[in-house]
Design an enzyme around this catalytic site. Structure first.
Site, PDB file in Angstrom:
ATOM      1  N   ALA A  47       0.815  -1.089  -0.039  1.00  0.00           N
ATOM      2  CA  ALA A  47      -0.097  -0.040  -0.126  1.00  0.00           C
ATOM      3  C   ALA A  47       1.099   1.336  -0.157  1.00  0.00           C
ATOM      4  O   ALA A  47       1.791   1.447   0.387  1.00  0.00           O
ATOM      5  CB  ALA A  47      -0.769   0.155   1.195  1.00  0.00           C
ATOM      6  N   CYS A  86      12.737   3.848   0.843  1.00  0.00           N
ATOM      7  CA  CYS A  86      12.949   5.221   0.774  1.00  0.00           C
ATOM      8  C   CYS A  86      13.673   6.107   1.760  1.00  0.00           C
ATOM      9  O   CYS A  86      13.770   7.231   1.885  1.00  0.00           O
ATOM     10  CB  CYS A  86      11.520   5.887   0.493  1.00  0.00           C
ATOM     11  SG  CYS A  86      10.313   5.764   1.821  1.00  0.00           S
TER      12      CYS A  86
HETATM   13  N1  SAM Z   1       5.408  -0.185  -2.161  1.00  0.00           N
HETATM   14  C1  SAM Z   1       4.199   0.796  -1.692  1.00  0.00           C
HETATM   15  C2  SAM Z   1       4.078   1.663  -2.958  1.00  0.00           C
HETATM   16  O1  SAM Z   1       4.820   1.688  -3.805  1.00  0.00           O
HETATM   17  O2  SAM Z   1       2.931   2.587  -2.907  1.00  0.00           O
HETATM   18  C3  SAM Z   1       4.772   1.850  -0.546  1.00  0.00           C
HETATM   19  C4  SAM Z   1       4.924   0.632   0.588  1.00  0.00           C
HETATM   20  S1  SAM Z   1       5.280   1.618   2.198  1.00  0.00           S
HETATM   21  C5  SAM Z   1       6.852   1.787   2.099  1.00  0.00           C
HETATM   22  C6  SAM Z   1       5.531  -0.050   3.291  1.00  0.00           C
HETATM   23  C7  SAM Z   1       4.089  -0.447   3.543  1.00  0.00           C
HETATM   24  O3  SAM Z   1       4.229  -1.806   4.093  1.00  0.00           O
HETATM   25  C8  SAM Z   1       3.364   0.194   4.411  1.00  0.00           C
HETATM   26  O4  SAM Z   1       2.083   0.345   3.800  1.00  0.00           O
HETATM   27  C9  SAM Z   1       3.119  -0.783   5.704  1.00  0.00           C
HETATM   28  O5  SAM Z   1       1.753  -0.668   6.386  1.00  0.00           O
HETATM   29  C10 SAM Z   1       3.237  -2.089   5.220  1.00  0.00           C
HETATM   30  N2  SAM Z   1       4.105  -2.899   5.882  1.00  0.00           N
HETATM   31  C11 SAM Z   1       4.843  -2.977   7.031  1.00  0.00           C
HETATM   32  N3  SAM Z   1       5.046  -4.187   7.602  1.00  0.00           N
HETATM   33  C12 SAM Z   1       4.415  -4.992   6.897  1.00  0.00           C
HETATM   34  C13 SAM Z   1       4.411  -6.357   6.956  1.00  0.00           C
HETATM   35  N4  SAM Z   1       5.097  -7.018   7.903  1.00  0.00           N
HETATM   36  N5  SAM Z   1       3.430  -7.132   5.977  1.00  0.00           N
HETATM   37  C14 SAM Z   1       2.815  -6.427   5.246  1.00  0.00           C
HETATM   38  N6  SAM Z   1       3.008  -5.214   5.019  1.00  0.00           N
HETATM   39  C15 SAM Z   1       3.773  -4.391   5.809  1.00  0.00           C
END
Ligand code: SAM
Length: 288
Positions: A127, A244
């Site tokens: 997300a 990032c």
């Molecule tokens: N890839 C996304 C984009 O391009 O739009 C951005 C991702 S953001 C850097 C990281 C996301 O990973 C966040 O939405 C967070 O809630 C989720 N997240 C963090 N730990 C996680 C986990 N263990 N399993 C699944 N999702 C996770």
């Protein structure tokens, strides 16, 4: 962590110090200068071939007086000099998913992954879906993409963006990727890991939430997620690890540690061929 007088460092001071600890002085100065100017960067977007013809969308944008300029390394990556994000988000092209506002650096991981049609792809931290929708576009909705997101609200946002962008080849799992069944396996895995965000914060901001604790927490989760990715990748498959963050502790050090286990090897990225401005980092073959 305290400054010389015993006072706790502000988030801004901490990040500056970590950057100067991590890079030679010239590089560190270039990085902090970049962060200082972050607020003034050009709006950038990705044309979405899953929703209409990109050429027509370009003409439509030009009809509003916008001047889209293609970036050299990606046919669907554009900047909009002089435009304001607020004016773009009310345009039909945005509301109907023909364009997606996305920073240029965040377009790189899916491109580097080079996903194939008719393959199984896992996006472990999906997300709001910028890279998931890009993966769907790069594979023309012909790959089987599994997108994981553990935060419920962000997962809704992901689903919304997938619908809007016409990314019909994506199966969403609201789950913690660290708990994925080891029985699953994938040809390509994108781990766009949760991180401190140190590469996207304007240094002019107060940065109250940026602390040593946040970095430590991010590192723990990055290590566990990358270990899981190695468990789930098919023999001969490709994992792209991205963040990032500008800090080696969240980037090269995470990758170096997993490489030292011997289960995966580094497939070097040719930064020069990409023609992008990069900062020299501590692990040759990776890109900052
Ligand atoms: N890839 C996304 C984009 O391009 O739009 C951005 C991702 S953001 C850097 C990281 C996301 O990973 C966040 O939405 C967070 O809630 C989720 N997240 C963090 N730990 C996680 C986990 N263990 N399993 C699944 N999702 C996770």
């Amino acid at each position: 962590m305290t400054a010389d007088g015993g006072r706790a460092l502000s988030g801004r001071e901490l990040l500056k110090r970590l950057i100067f600890d991590s890079y030679p002085e010239r590089e560190a100065a270039a990085v902090t200068d970049g962060l200082d100017r972050l607020r003034n960067r050009c709006v950038s977007l990705r044309l979405n071939p899953l929703r209409g013809e990109p050429e027509k969308t370009l003409l439509e944008l030009e009809s509003y007086g916008l001047k889209p300029e293609q970036v050299g390394w990606y046919e669907h990556g554009y900047i909009l000099p002089g435009a304001k994000e607020a004016e773009i988000v009310s345009l039909p092209a945005y509301l109907e998913g023909r364009i997606y506002l996305q920073s240029l650096s965040s377009m790189l991981p899916p491109i580097i992954l080079k996903p194939n049609h008719n393959s199984d792809i896992l996006d472990m931290a999906a997300a709001p879906g910028g890279k998931t929708t890009q993966l769907a576009a790069l594979t023309q909705n012909r790959a089987r993409i599994t997108a994981c997101e553990m935060n419920r609200v962000r997962c809704e946002r992901l689903r919304f963006n997938l619908r809007r962008q016409g990314a019909g080849s994506v199966f969403v799992m609201e789950t913690d990727s660290r708990r994925l069944d080891p029985f699953l396996s994938f040809d390509s895995i994108l781990l766009d890991a949760p991180c401190s965000g140190s590469g996207t914060v304007a240094l002019s901001e107060s940065m109250e939430g940026f602390t040593e604790l946040l970095i430590q927490k991010s590192v723990r989760s990055q290590k566990a997620l990358l270990k899981k990715a190695v468990e789930l990748i098919k023999p001969g498959g490709t994992i792209v690890y991205s963040t990032c963050s500008i800090l080696p502790a969240e980037n090269e050090e995470i990758v170096s540690e997993i490489l030292s286990c011997g289960a995966v090897e580094l497939d070097c990225i040719d930064a020069e061929a990409l023609g992008l401005p990069t900062v020299k980092n501590r692990l040759e073959g990776t890109v900052t």
